[in-house]
Design a protein around this motif. Structure first.
Motif, PDB file in Angstrom:
ATOM      1  N   TRP A 148      -2.276  -5.986  -1.367  1.00 42.36           N
ATOM      2  CA  TRP A 148      -3.119  -4.791  -1.403  1.00 42.36           C
ATOM      3  C   TRP A 148      -3.766  -4.635  -2.777  1.00 42.36           C
ATOM      4  CZ3 TRP A 148      -3.641  -0.396  -4.274  1.00 42.36           C
ATOM      5  CH2 TRP A 148      -4.421   0.628  -3.728  1.00 42.36           C
ATOM      6  N   PRO A 149      -5.038  -4.200  -2.854  1.00 46.03           N
ATOM      7  CA  PRO A 149      -5.925  -3.839  -1.739  1.00 46.03           C
ATOM      8  C   PRO A 149      -6.802  -4.985  -1.239  1.00 46.03           C
ATOM      9  CG  PRO A 149      -6.967  -3.232  -3.803  1.00 46.03           C
ATOM     10  CD  PRO A 149      -5.631  -3.841  -4.166  1.00 46.03           C
ATOM     11  N   TYR A 169      -4.747  -8.681   3.248  1.00 41.62           N
ATOM     12  CA  TYR A 169      -3.664  -8.275   4.147  1.00 41.62           C
ATOM     13  C   TYR A 169      -3.225  -9.466   4.992  1.00 41.62           C
ATOM     14  CZ  TYR A 169      -7.461  -7.644   7.640  1.00 41.62           C
ATOM     15  OH  TYR A 169      -8.538  -7.821   8.481  1.00 41.62           O
ATOM     16  N   ARG A 222       0.811  -1.219   0.000  1.00 41.28           N
ATOM     17  CA  ARG A 222       0.000   0.000   0.000  1.00 41.28           C
ATOM     18  C   ARG A 222       0.846   1.271   0.000  1.00 41.28           C
ATOM     19  NH1 ARG A 222      -1.818   3.197   4.263  1.00 41.28           N
ATOM     20  NH2 ARG A 222      -3.747   4.380   3.915  1.00 41.28           N
ATOM     21  N   ARG A 258      -3.367  -0.358   5.531  1.00 42.90           N
ATOM     22  CA  ARG A 258      -4.622   0.346   5.295  1.00 42.90           C
ATOM     23  C   ARG A 258      -5.250   0.892   6.577  1.00 42.90           C
ATOM     24  NH1 ARG A 258      -6.706  -4.327   2.097  1.00 42.90           N
ATOM     25  NH2 ARG A 258      -4.478  -4.668   2.076  1.00 42.90           N
TER      26      ARG A 258
END
Length: 499
Positions: free
Chosen positions: A310-311, A314, A266, A287
């Motif tokens: 990402w996104p 995780y 990220r 995030r």
């Protein structure tokens, strides 16, 4: 007429109450009851997600340092001011002659959002000391008499700089990463000003919420790596806007050719080479808006082709249900788990390895120093410190929590902070330098009279010898070779059947 005025007044009252309720929610809701280190280490606590439409915030007022004040160093260390009076100093680079370059920088205007979101973000960034226009200057700090204080300061370059951050130097070339391009300058250490026009090595994806672009050169100088953060939290404006971002890129310094080296990160920031293994390692900010204890920022190795999720994902295999875009087929099978968690919302930024020659004492040898800048999305606030992650003889982080090196930035009640540690580097003597962006100071940390740390021994392992050729295991030739080698398993099975 009076009726219209009354209605307008009532609407104004409703709007004011709504704004008061909104800011009250952001400032006082959803606090964590976990210890600050619960989400840090090799096996962090990963709580259930608590998605937030309206984010909870902890905005800490920066109050600066009085002349007689300083951060609190770990036992055996001493902290002094290497330089002060700087304009939002962030990244640093120590040159071969001992001069220290500091980027005075901030977010570009292109990264500002519009509408209500932009208004709230602008207010929040201003409140925590990040709202001033970028100075767009690289300062050169020189300690001419070796007393641990920069007694000479020069504006090395101001032209062509737009929110500069990453810097790297080798063989007469200084590389600087603006938010939107990598520039190459002809430069000789010892000079106090850069003249002439730069060469553009690569255009970059501009602005975004994560606008810093850190640089790292390969040992031979043939490859330059640049970290590019995402434009938004979780691709909020679509994956098209995130193309090329949330990644580390590799550029050939001679030809300018580039390839994506790693993805799914990220906001990668600190980059350095692990002296034991030769691998690239990076710090990454994870995030927001999943609650105060998700997701931990992390510190990890970055092999070529790495994907950190990402996104969509995780911590290797936990899906972020807020993301509705299609994921690459089978991506979960090769998504990597980070090596070490730095804590949720700690704002992990600058990082540097001890490679030998540092002077912080035996407690801080063979490992990495990391600046945790703090974040707006956790209550109570965490980070606001410099920590050390010790490594073992095999080049892996030990199974311990982050070791505090420099604290005292954040007041005990969590309402104010003297400053925010941002970047780390070593000076020519082996002392640790730390930029404090909101206070405009570069701190110097050292263990007086400490011996220099030993050089880290590279790990050398034997590799499998290449096979001269592939042989069908069911072929007569392979069966004959097994018999010659004494593998008569088939004969034994047949003999048992006869018995």
């Amino acid at each position: 007429m009076r009726s219209i005025l009354l209605k307008a007044f009532a609407a104004l009252i409703v709007l004011v109450l709504a704004l008061v309720a909104f800011f009250a929610w952001t400032q006082y809701s959803n606090s964590s009851d976990l210890p600050s280190d619960a989400t840090a280490g090799k096996d962090p606590t990963l709580v259930d997600p608590d998605p937030q439409t309206i984010p909870s915030m902890k905005l800490v007022d920066p109050v600066g340092w009085a002349e007689d004040e300083a951060p609190t160093p770990a036992k055996g260390l001493v902290v002094t001011r290497f330089a002060q009076g700087l304009q939002h100093p962030r990244t640093m680079l120590t040159l071969p002659n001992g001069d220290v370059l500091v980027a005075e920088t901030g977010a570009p205007k292109a990264s500002e959002s519009g509408g209500l979101t932009g208004m709230v973000m602008g207010w929040a960034m201003g409140k925590v000391g990040a709202g001033a226009p970028s100075a767009d200057t690289i300062k050169l700090l020189r300690d001419s008499n070796g007393d641990g204080t920069a007694d000479q300061t020069f504006d090395l370059r101001t032209a062509d700089l737009v929110s500069p951050s990453g810097m790297a130097y080798r063989d007469g070339k200084l590389y600087v990463a603006n938010h939107d391009a990598i520039l190459e300058f002809a430069f000789t250490p010892g000079d106090t000003k850069i003249e002439g026009s730069p060469k553009k090595l690569m255009d970059l994806w501009p602005g975004g919420n994560h606008w810093m672009r850190n640089l790292l050169l390969s040992e031979d100088g043939k490859a330059l790596y640049v970290a590019v953060g995402s434009a938004t939290n979780i691709a909020d404006n679509g994956m098209e806007e995130e193309a090329g971002r949330a990644a580390i890129w590799e550029i050939d310094t001679e030809t300018g050719r580039r390839r994506q080296f790693a993805a799914g990160m990220r906001n990668p920031n600190g980059l350095d080479w692990n002296p034991a293994t030769g691998e690239m390692w990076a710090t990454v900010q994870e995030r927001d808006m999943l609650g105060p204890d998700l997701v931990p920022d992390y510190f990890t190795n970055v092999p070529v082709g790495a994907q950190y999720g990402w996104p969509w994902v995780y911590w290797k295999n936990i899906f972020d249900e807020r993301v509705q875009y299609d994921m690459q087929t089978y991506m979960i099978e090769y998504t990597r788990k980070p090596e070490y968690a730095m804590g949720a919302h700690t704002g992990t930024l600058g990082m540097v390895f001890d490679k030998g020659g540092t002077k912080l004492g035996k407690a801080f040898q063979n490992g990495a120093f990391i600046a945790r800048h703090g974040s707006w999305n956790r209550r109570p606030a965490v980070g606001y410190d410099v920590v050390f992650i010790p490594f073992d003889a095999n080049g892996n982080p030990k199974d311990v929590k982050p070791q505090r090196v420099l604290t005292g930035f954040l007041e005990e009640d969590g309402s104010t902070t003297h400053g925010r540690p941002t970047w780390v580097a070593f000076d020519a003597s082996g002392a640790l330098l730390v930029t404090d962006d909101t206070a405009g100071i570069v701190w110097r940390v050292v263990a007086p009279d400490a011996d220099a740390s030993p050089e880290i021994t590279p790990i050398v392992t034997e590799h499998l010898e290449p096979k001269p050729g592939l042989v069908d295991p069911n072929s007569p030739e392979a069966a004959q070779k097994r018999l010659q080698a004494g593998f008569r398993g088939t004969d034994r099975i047949l003999n048992r059947e006869k018995d």
